[in-house]
Design a protein around this motif. Structure first.
Motif, short mmCIF file in Angstrom:
data_model
loop_
_atom_site.label_atom_id
_atom_site.label_comp_id
_atom_site.label_asym_id
_atom_site.label_seq_id
_atom_site.Cartn_x
_atom_site.Cartn_y
_atom_site.Cartn_z
N ALA B 60 159.17 24.64 -13.17
CA ALA B 60 159.07 23.18 -13.19
C ALA B 60 158.46 22.70 -14.52
O ALA B 60 158.96 21.78 -15.15
CB ALA B 60 158.22 22.71 -12.01
N LEU B 61 157.37 23.35 -14.93
CA LEU B 61 156.72 22.94 -16.17
C LEU B 61 157.60 23.22 -17.39
O LEU B 61 157.60 22.46 -18.36
CB LEU B 61 155.38 23.68 -16.33
N ALA B 62 158.34 24.33 -17.32
CA ALA B 62 159.19 24.69 -18.46
C ALA B 62 160.21 23.60 -18.74
O ALA B 62 160.60 23.38 -19.89
CB ALA B 62 159.89 26.02 -18.17
N GLN B 63 160.62 22.91 -17.70
CA GLN B 63 161.60 21.83 -17.90
C GLN B 63 160.93 20.56 -18.38
O GLN B 63 161.59 19.61 -18.76
CB GLN B 63 162.34 21.56 -16.58
N ASP B 64 159.61 20.56 -18.35
CA ASP B 64 158.89 19.34 -18.65
C ASP B 64 158.12 19.48 -19.96
O ASP B 64 158.68 19.27 -21.03
CB ASP B 64 157.97 19.01 -17.46
N ARG B 65 156.88 19.90 -19.93
CA ARG B 65 156.03 19.83 -21.11
C ARG B 65 155.68 21.20 -21.71
O ARG B 65 155.07 21.30 -22.76
CB ARG B 65 154.74 19.09 -20.76
N LEU B 66 156.04 22.26 -20.99
CA LEU B 66 155.50 23.57 -21.35
C LEU B 66 155.86 24.01 -22.77
O LEU B 66 155.03 24.56 -23.50
CB LEU B 66 155.96 24.63 -20.33
N ILE B 70 153.20 25.12 -25.55
CA ILE B 70 153.19 26.43 -26.17
C ILE B 70 153.25 26.31 -27.69
O ILE B 70 152.52 26.98 -28.43
CB ILE B 70 154.38 27.30 -25.66
N TRP B 71 154.12 25.42 -28.15
CA TRP B 71 154.26 25.23 -29.59
C TRP B 71 152.96 24.76 -30.23
O TRP B 71 152.51 25.30 -31.23
CB TRP B 71 155.39 24.24 -29.85
#
Lengths: 283, 265
Positions: B60-66, B70-71
């Motif tokens: 879910a987070l990967a599709q959002d802000r993750l 990370i960057w």
């Protein structure tokens, strides 16, 4: 002391007309120790002429390495003078190649890299082609050609010692100062390296100071042998070796070889005994 | 190179399947332990999110802000470590090499090294504000002191014989530095980077306490205010995995650059 019977004491290499290159004049060396300065070298006088091969022999820890370090330029005498061509020795230099007991081969360089290290320095002034030729020659001479691109971690102790020798020979120093250079080698390799050294000297002409524990080695290689006392080091006696150059294995068969060996062994044993008495006295 | 008897201490699988199994084993064991802790009830299960729940949250987070988090965090760590090691190498070298510098700087270095970066945050905010500079300053601080210690010890244990040998071959001071000291210092510089990276990742969350909107530390801080344990787990696992990946890359580079070292492992 039993007199040594009928030895021809004419040095075959360094005639008196050859100039004195190295001179130790009343050299004393004191090292700092826990309870005051420790005298390591006690008034040594020694002249070494051009082309001589002088071996220094004596009990362990007596100060022989310190003598070599003085000539190499790593140690300054506490009193007295160490002169190279009448000028005080200020520090190490490429004119005096040193073979250390611990080899000191550069671990980050290959065999080839090690041997050509001295030739790549500003002081060397050789062209790239000359450098390759010199490196190949000494690599082949030391039997290391098959390991040209290997790092020292892949070499045995004996091979590392040969690498250290090749590296020192490559810069063609006038003087060779060797601190038990063949100690880590097996008997076969040791003999081969001794012969190689004589071969190099025959073609290139150097003045050598060798520190060794082996009386046989000293007699085989040298023109003069200096027997040094237990610490503090003093000159016990200087013996001229009656054999000429070039030498070969046959010299071992000469009756004078055995006589010399017995004589020098006795002297060195006496120094070991003196050292043991010293140690017992201080307990 | 695996030598003689030491081969026994370092199991090396022959076939690729066995190799993969060996690599995966510790992680699978950790996963099993995680489930076990939940099932055992040693800790209240509501306080330990299930691994699959964490994974779903990760998706879910990967599709959002993750990705942005990370960057941002990775970039901060990179810059902080780069600047920190850049300063640590010459300073560490000087301290390790020159006795005078050592006597003068060593006590100061040890004093400042002991200060935890978190304790310095209020001061950093005062002097640097709350922007990127402040966060980078904390990471620089942590990396610098970690790196200096490694360099000092590394330079200090360079054996004098190599310098002596090079002098007898005719090297002048500049040549000794460039051709002997530098090659011997390279492994220590690499170790300094590895240690600094580890310390920086560990300090990241503290540095992002300084009003960060984006970043893995910010993600964790945010989630902790709302007691969203699964997000906290995602953040922590991400930090761990990225730090591990960087460390592995660095180790591979080290093995290549320092292949000449005679090592046990």
């Amino acid at each position: 002391m039993t007199p040594v019977p009928a030895l021809d004491t004419q040095p075959m290499v360094a005639l008196p007309s050859f100039p004195v290159r190295l001179r130790l004049e009343s050299v004393h060396v004191d090292f700092p120790a826990a309870n005051g300065p420790m005298r390591v070298v006690d008034g040594i006088d020694l002249d070494i002429r051009q082309g001589e091969f002088v071996s220094i022999i004596g009990p362990s820890g007596c100060g022989k390495t310190t003598l070599l370090n003085i000539v190499a330029g790593f140690v300054k005498p506490s009193s007295g003078r160490a002169l190279l061509d009448d000028a005080p020795i200020e520090g190490p230099g490429p004119d005096r190649g040193v073979i250390f007991q611990e080899y000191g081969v550069f671990p980050w360089l290959t065999v080839r890299g090690n041997i050509e290290f001295g030739l790549r320095l500003a002081a060397a002034r050789v062209s790239g082609a000359q450098r390759t030729e010199i490196v190949d020659r000494y690599m082949a001479l030391m039997g290391l050609a098959d390991f040209a691109d290997h790092h020292p971690k892949h070499l045995s102790g004996g091979m590392r010692q040969r690498l250290a020798l090749a590296r020192a020979y490559a810069v063609k120093p006038e003087f060779l100062l060797m601190d038990e250079p063949f100690g880590a080698l097996d008997a076969q390799t040791r003999t081969a390296m001794q012969d190689l050294l004589l071969q190099v000297l025959a073609t290139e002409g150097k003045t050598v100071m060798l520190i060794t524990h082996s009386v046989d080695e000293a007699i085989y290689l040298s023109s003069r042998i200096v027997v040094v006392t237990a610490r503090p080091a003093r000159v016990r006696t200087i013996i001229d070796v009656p054999f000429g150059y070039p030498r070969d294995e046959a010299v071992h068969e000469d009756p004078r070889f055995a006589l010399l060996r017995a004589h020098i062994r006795t002297l060195v044993m006496k120094e070991y005994e003196a050292q043991a008495r010293q140690a017992a006295a201080t307990e | 190179m695996v030598h003689g008897t030491f081969a026994l201490l370092k199991p090396q699988a022959r076939n690729p399947a066995a190799r993969i199994a060996l690599l995966a084993a510790p992680w699978l064991a950790l996963l099993a332990l995680w489930y076990a802790v939940r099932a055992s009830g040693l800790i209240n299960p509501s306080l330990v999110p299930a691994p699959h729940a964490v994974f779903l949250k990760f998706i879910a987070l990967a599709q959002d802000r993750l990705a942005l988090d990370i960057w941002m965090s990775t970039r901060r760590v990179f810059v902080g470590v780069f600047l920190g090691v850049l300063a640590a190498v010459p300073v560490g070298f000087a301290i390790g090499w020159y006795r005078g510098v050592h006597s003068f700087l060593d006590p100061l270095i040890n004093f400042f090294r002991a200060l935890p970066p978190i304790a310095l945050i209020p001061l950093v905010i005062v002097y640097f504000g709350i922007g990127e500079a402040a966060k980078t300053a904390i990471l620089f601080y942590a990396s610098f002191f970690a790196g200096v210690i490694v360099m000092v010890e590394g330079i200090g244990q360079i054996s004098p014989i190599y310098v002596q040998v090079s002098r007898t071959l005719g090297a002048n001071d500049a040549e000794i530095f460039a051709k002997v000291i530098v090659p011997l210092a390279v492994p220590h510089i690499l170790t300094a980077v590895r240690v600094a990276l580890g310390v920086a990742w560990a300090t990241l969350v503290a540095s992002e306490l300084i009003a960060a909107q984006q970043g893995l530390g910010a993600l964790i801080q945010n989630a902790s205010s709302f007691f969203q344990l699964d997000i906290i787990y995602v953040g922590i696992i991400c930090i761990g995995l990225i730090a591990l990946a960087m460390d592995l890359a660095l180790r591979a580079a080290t093995r290549r650059l320092v292949a000449w070292q005679d090592r046990i492992a």
